[in-house]
Design a protein around this motif. Structure first.
Motif, PDB file in Angstrom:
ATOM      1  N   VAL A  93      49.281  57.692 -36.503  1.00 48.26           N
ATOM      2  CA  VAL A  93      49.878  56.437 -36.062  1.00 48.26           C
ATOM      3  C   VAL A  93      48.923  55.335 -36.503  1.00 48.26           C
ATOM      4  O   VAL A  93      47.706  55.462 -36.378  1.00 48.26           O
ATOM      5  CB  VAL A  93      50.112  56.415 -34.532  1.00 48.26           C
ATOM      6  CG1 VAL A  93      48.831  56.652 -33.761  1.00 48.26           C
ATOM      7  CG2 VAL A  93      50.762  55.110 -34.098  1.00 48.26           C
ATOM      8  N   SER A  94      49.469  54.268 -37.070  1.00 53.15           N
ATOM      9  CA  SER A  94      48.620  53.244 -37.683  1.00 53.15           C
ATOM     10  C   SER A  94      48.820  51.899 -37.007  1.00 53.15           C
ATOM     11  O   SER A  94      49.935  51.521 -36.648  1.00 53.15           O
ATOM     12  CB  SER A  94      48.911  53.128 -39.179  1.00 53.15           C
ATOM     13  OG  SER A  94      50.291  52.904 -39.410  1.00 53.15           O
ATOM     14  N   VAL A  95      47.710  51.159 -36.860  1.00 51.30           N
ATOM     15  CA  VAL A  95      47.747  49.850 -36.218  1.00 51.30           C
ATOM     16  C   VAL A  95      46.955  48.858 -37.057  1.00 51.30           C
ATOM     17  O   VAL A  95      45.860  49.161 -37.535  1.00 51.30           O
ATOM     18  CB  VAL A  95      47.184  49.917 -34.776  1.00 51.30           C
ATOM     19  CG1 VAL A  95      45.783  50.492 -34.738  1.00 51.30           C
ATOM     20  CG2 VAL A  95      47.197  48.537 -34.123  1.00 51.30           C
ATOM     21  N   THR A 127      39.627  38.642 -36.067  1.00 54.74           N
ATOM     22  CA  THR A 127      38.723  38.178 -35.018  1.00 54.74           C
ATOM     23  C   THR A 127      38.878  38.958 -33.722  1.00 54.74           C
ATOM     24  O   THR A 127      37.971  38.960 -32.886  1.00 54.74           O
ATOM     25  CB  THR A 127      38.930  36.676 -34.731  1.00 54.74           C
ATOM     26  OG1 THR A 127      40.257  36.462 -34.248  1.00 54.74           O
ATOM     27  CG2 THR A 127      38.700  35.853 -35.982  1.00 54.74           C
ATOM     28  N   LEU A 128      40.012  39.624 -33.549  1.00 54.62           N
ATOM     29  CA  LEU A 128      40.236  40.452 -32.367  1.00 54.62           C
ATOM     30  C   LEU A 128      39.719  41.876 -32.546  1.00 54.62           C
ATOM     31  O   LEU A 128      39.451  42.576 -31.564  1.00 54.62           O
ATOM     32  CB  LEU A 128      41.728  40.510 -32.027  1.00 54.62           C
ATOM     33  CG  LEU A 128      42.377  39.243 -31.496  1.00 54.62           C
ATOM     34  CD1 LEU A 128      43.896  39.382 -31.504  1.00 54.62           C
ATOM     35  CD2 LEU A 128      41.881  38.951 -30.085  1.00 54.62           C
ATOM     36  N   ALA A 129      39.601  42.303 -33.801  1.00 47.66           N
ATOM     37  CA  ALA A 129      39.359  43.712 -34.081  1.00 47.66           C
ATOM     38  C   ALA A 129      38.087  44.248 -33.433  1.00 47.66           C
ATOM     39  O   ALA A 129      38.072  45.366 -32.903  1.00 47.66           O
ATOM     40  CB  ALA A 129      39.316  43.940 -35.595  1.00 47.66           C
ATOM     41  N   ASP A 148      42.233  46.020 -40.444  1.00 47.54           N
ATOM     42  CA  ASP A 148      42.134  44.660 -39.919  1.00 47.54           C
ATOM     43  C   ASP A 148      42.271  43.669 -41.061  1.00 47.54           C
ATOM     44  O   ASP A 148      42.027  43.996 -42.225  1.00 47.54           O
ATOM     45  CB  ASP A 148      40.817  44.444 -39.173  1.00 47.54           C
ATOM     46  CG  ASP A 148      39.622  44.447 -40.108  1.00 47.54           C
ATOM     47  OD1 ASP A 148      39.016  43.376 -40.297  1.00 47.54           O
ATOM     48  OD2 ASP A 148      39.294  45.519 -40.668  1.00 47.54           O
ATOM     49  N   GLY A 149      42.681  42.455 -40.731  1.00 53.43           N
ATOM     50  CA  GLY A 149      42.877  41.425 -41.742  1.00 53.43           C
ATOM     51  C   GLY A 149      43.529  40.204 -41.143  1.00 53.43           C
ATOM     52  O   GLY A 149      43.673  40.088 -39.918  1.00 53.43           O
ATOM     53  N   MET A 201      51.200  46.016 -34.963  1.00 54.45           N
ATOM     54  CA  MET A 201      50.197  45.003 -35.319  1.00 54.45           C
ATOM     55  C   MET A 201      49.769  44.265 -34.061  1.00 54.45           C
ATOM     56  O   MET A 201      50.601  43.882 -33.232  1.00 54.45           O
ATOM     57  CB  MET A 201      50.813  44.034 -36.330  1.00 54.45           C
ATOM     58  CG  MET A 201      49.986  42.805 -36.611  1.00 54.45           C
ATOM     59  SD  MET A 201      50.890  41.749 -37.789  1.00 54.45           S
ATOM     60  CE  MET A 201      49.974  40.217 -37.594  1.00 54.45           C
ATOM     61  N   ILE A 202      48.462  44.076 -33.911  1.00 54.48           N
ATOM     62  CA  ILE A 202      47.912  43.340 -32.779  1.00 54.48           C
ATOM     63  C   ILE A 202      47.423  41.981 -33.272  1.00 54.48           C
ATOM     64  O   ILE A 202      46.684  41.890 -34.257  1.00 54.48           O
ATOM     65  CB  ILE A 202      46.755  44.110 -32.117  1.00 54.48           C
ATOM     66  CG1 ILE A 202      47.260  45.427 -31.521  1.00 54.48           C
ATOM     67  CG2 ILE A 202      46.093  43.263 -31.024  1.00 54.48           C
ATOM     68  CD1 ILE A 202      46.162  46.320 -30.985  1.00 54.48           C
TER      69      ILE A 202
END
Length: 316
Positions: free
Chosen positions: A100-102, A107-109, A133-134, A151-152
Motif C-alpha cells: 500500500v503506497s502513500v 514539509t509534513l513528511a 514525499d514531494g 496522499m497526505i
C-alpha cells in the motif's frame, strides 16, 4: 464477451509497459523479455480490438494514437482491479497482505510518516507500506495515475475531485529569531512584522497560500528570500535574516545549526488549516488502502503539534 475473450491481461500489461517506457525494446528490458514478445502482444491486441494503438518510429520511439491513449488508462485501471481481485480473494478471512503506497507533502513528511510507518507496521505486519514525499504538483499526478493509493497534505492544496478524511487541524504561525523584538509576545498580528523581511517557503502550494493570506489581511509583505527548503527557512530565520509564516511546527525549537527560533500565534488568525488523507473520488479504496486511512485517522494527530494541544485542550 466474445471480444473480451480475445484479450488477455498479459497483452494489456505489455501494452502499458511499452507506453510507459516509450519503446518495445525498453519495455522488454524492464520485463526481462524480448522486444519481439512485446511487439507481438501489442499487435495481437490491435488485431483483437481492430484499432491502431501506437506508431513505431525508430528515431522517436513509440507514440500512442488517440485510441492507444484511451486504452492505456482503461487498461491500467483494469490491471489494478485484477490485481486487487487476486489479493482480496487470497487474503479473504485472513490478515491483509501486499503493498500500500502513500504520498506525503514534503514539509509534513518528517513528522507524519515515521510514526505512521512504525505503528502501521505493528498493526498490519502483512502489509508493505511504500512512501514518497514531494510537492502537491509532484504527488497529484501520481495519485490520479494510480502510482500511489492515498496522499497526505493540507486541505487547501487539494483539488475538489478528491475524497478525504481529516487527520488533524492546525494553523499558520509566524516564526521569529529568538532575539527578535516580538519574541516575548504571546501572539502577534501580521501588521507587526510588515517592516521586517519575509523568508517565503515557496513550495507549492505553500507560497501561494501564504501570499493569499497576506492579501486577505489587506497587507503586502517584503519578500527577501524564497526557498522550497523548509529547514533552510528555519535556519535563515534563526540567523536573523527575517521572519517566516509557516504551518508545520516541529517539536524542536532550534535550526539545524542549533540556533533558537520562536513560533508565535497570529491574531487575528487568517488561516486555520486541516491536514487530510485523500484519494480520487471515483476510486474504491482497496482493503489495504482503507486500513491505512483508518489507522492514520485514529493515530496521526497524537504525534503532531496542534493549536488545541498547545492551549492545553484535548483534540476532538
Amino acid at each position: 464477451m466474445e471480444l473480451a475473450s480475445k484479450i488477455t491481461l498479459r497483452q494489456l500489461e505489455l501494452f502499458c509497459a511499452a507506453a510507459d517506457h516509450g519503446s518495445f525494446a525498453a519495455a522488454a528490458q524492464a520485463l526481462y523479455l524480448t522486444p519481439n514478445a512485446v511487439a507481438l502482444a501489442v499487435r495481437d491486441l490491435e488485431t483483437a480490438l481492430n484499432a491502431h494503438l501506437c506508431i513505431r518510429q525508430r528515431s522517436r520511439g513509440l507514440t500512442l494514437t488517440p485510441s492507444g491513449t484511451y486504452l492505456v488508462e482503461l487498461a491500467r485501471r483494469l490491471l489494478r482491479e485484477a490485481d486487487e481481485l487476486c489479493r482480496g480473494v487470497g487474503s479473504f478471512g485472513g490478515p491483509l497482505r501486499g503493498p500500500v503506497s502513500v504520498g506525503c507533502y514534503s514539509t509534513l513528511a518528517a513528522t507524519v510518516l515515521p510514526p505512521l510507518m512504525e505503528g502501521f507496521r505493528d498493526a498490519h505486519p502483512g502489509l508493505e507500506l511504500r512512501i514518497v514525499d514531494g510537492t502537491v504538483n509532484d504527488l497529484l499526478p501520481m495519485l490520479q495515475g494510480g502510482e500511489i493509493d492515498v496522499m497526505i497534505g493540507y486541505h487547501f492544496g487539494m483539488p475538489g475531485d478528491l475524497d478525504h478524511v481529516v487527520l488533524f487541524d492546525t494553523e499558520v504561525h509566524v516564526l521569529l529569531p529568538a532575539d527578535h523584538r516580538l519574541a516575548g509576545e504571546e501572539s502577534i498580528s501580521l501588521t507587526d512584522v510588515l517592516e521586517d523581511p519575509l523568508i517565503l517557503l515557496d513550495l507549492p502550494p505553500s507560497g501561494d497560500h501564504t501570499l493569499h493570506m497576506f492579501s486577505r489581511a489587506g497587507v503586502r509583505p517584503k519578500i527577501a528570500h524564497r526557498t522550497s527548503n523548509f529547514e533552510l527557512v528555519r535556519s535563515l530565520v534563526a540567523r536573523g535574516f527575517g521572519y517566516s509564516v509557516l504551518i508545520q511546527k516541529p517539536a524542536n525549537d532550534e535550526s539545524y545549526e542549533g540556533r533558537r527560533v520562536v513560533a508565535k500565534r497570529i491574531v487575528p488568525q487568517f488561516s486555520a488549516e486541516s491536514v487530510v488523507i485523500a484519494w480520487p473520488s471515483p476510486v474504491r479504496l482497496s482493503d489495504r488502502a482503507q486500513a491505512l486511512v483508518d489507522y492514520a485517522r485514529l493515530t496521526v494527530a497524537e504525534h503532531q503539534w496542534t493549536p488545541a494541544r498547545a492551549s492545553g485542550k484535548a483534540n476532538e
